[in-house]
Write a protein that holds these residues in place. Structure first.
Motif, PDB file in Angstrom:
ATOM      1  N   ASP A   1      -3.809 -10.456   0.224  1.00 14.07           N
ATOM      2  CA  ASP A   1      -4.138  -9.744   1.452  1.00 14.07           C
ATOM      3  C   ASP A   1      -3.572  -8.326   1.464  1.00 14.07           C
ATOM      4  N   SER A   2      -2.436  -8.125   0.830  1.00 15.46           N
ATOM      5  CA  SER A   2      -1.775  -6.837   0.856  1.00 15.46           C
ATOM      6  C   SER A   2      -2.528  -5.748   0.099  1.00 15.46           C
TER       7      SER A   2
ATOM      8  N   SER B   1      -4.307   7.342  -6.599  1.00 12.86           N
ATOM      9  CA  SER B   1      -4.883   6.225  -7.344  1.00 12.86           C
ATOM     10  C   SER B   1      -4.303   6.127  -8.743  1.00 12.86           C
TER      11      SER B   1
ATOM     12  N   LYS C   1      -6.142  -6.209  -0.725  1.00  9.60           N
ATOM     13  CA  LYS C   1      -7.583  -6.365  -0.538  1.00  9.60           C
ATOM     14  C   LYS C   1      -8.161  -5.139   0.157  1.00  9.60           C
ATOM     15  N   GLY C   2      -9.244  -4.624  -0.400  1.00  6.77           N
ATOM     16  CA  GLY C   2      -9.869  -3.428   0.130  1.00  6.77           C
ATOM     17  C   GLY C   2      -9.369  -2.152  -0.503  1.00  6.77           C
ATOM     18  N   ARG C   3      -8.244  -2.224  -1.212  1.00 10.27           N
ATOM     19  CA  ARG C   3      -7.675  -1.059  -1.883  1.00 10.27           C
ATOM     20  C   ARG C   3      -7.698  -1.193  -3.403  1.00 10.27           C
TER      21      ARG C   3
ATOM     22  N   TYR D   1      -8.071 -11.675  -4.273  1.00  8.41           N
ATOM     23  CA  TYR D   1      -7.067 -10.651  -4.031  1.00  8.41           C
ATOM     24  C   TYR D   1      -6.031 -11.101  -3.017  1.00  8.41           C
TER      25      TYR D   1
ATOM     26  N   ASN E   1      -6.368   2.086  -5.427  1.00  9.45           N
ATOM     27  CA  ASN E   1      -6.660   3.236  -4.588  1.00  9.45           C
ATOM     28  C   ASN E   1      -5.847   3.172  -3.302  1.00  9.45           C
ATOM     29  N   SER E   2      -5.773   4.304  -2.616  1.00 10.48           N
ATOM     30  CA  SER E   2      -5.040   4.384  -1.347  1.00 10.48           C
ATOM     31  C   SER E   2      -3.666   3.755  -1.470  1.00 10.48           C
TER      32      SER E   2
ATOM     33  N   THR F   1      -9.110  -3.107  -7.000  1.00 13.35           N
ATOM     34  CA  THR F   1     -10.272  -3.769  -7.571  1.00 13.35           C
ATOM     35  C   THR F   1      -9.950  -4.229  -8.984  1.00 13.35           C
TER      36      THR F   1
END
Length: 123
Positions: free
Chosen positions: A62-63, A17, A65-67, A60, A84-85, A69
């Motif tokens: 798509d590449s 991170s 999103k979820g990682r 965000y 993150n990740s 913020t």
């Protein structure tokens, strides 16, 4: 137009991170939208994330999103990007940008830009 300075870039291993910060100075208004873009060597600058200065809306790519913020820090008059990740594909120079108006994903829609900060993700 506002002055923007990015910080927090560096080298990180895949899965790790990093937290980037974009410090804004000058005249900043609640109607502003802040964005993060990135550009790898030989590639076009691409949208990463965007947030209204008020914090009421976020968007965000798509590449990421979820990682990643995106968030604001009123005390420091800054916008942050928590990553993150992380993946090697995230390696790029990351730029902070600002514009007056709504959420936008095209670089031509932003008026102010920072100098960029290098992010490198190793395998």
């Amino acid at each position: 137009q506002v002055q923007l300075v990015e910080s927090g870039g560096g080298l990180v291993q895949a899965g790790g991170s990093l937290r980037l910060s974009c410090a804004a100075s000058g005249r900043t208004f609640s109607s502003y939208t802040m964005g993060w873009f990135r550009q790898a060597p030989g590639k076009e600058r691409e949208f990463v994330a965007s947030i209204r200065w008020s914090g009421g809306s976020r968007y965000y790519a798509d590449s990421v999103k979820g990682r990643f913020t995106i968030s604001r820090d009123n005390a420091e008059n800054a916008v942050n990007l928590q990553m993150n990740s992380m993946k090697p594909e995230d390696t790029a120079v990351y730029y902070c940008a600002a514009r007056r108006g709504t959420i936008a994903t095209q670089e031509g829609q932003y008026d102010s830009w920072g100098q960029g900060t290098q992010v490198t993700v190793s395998s």
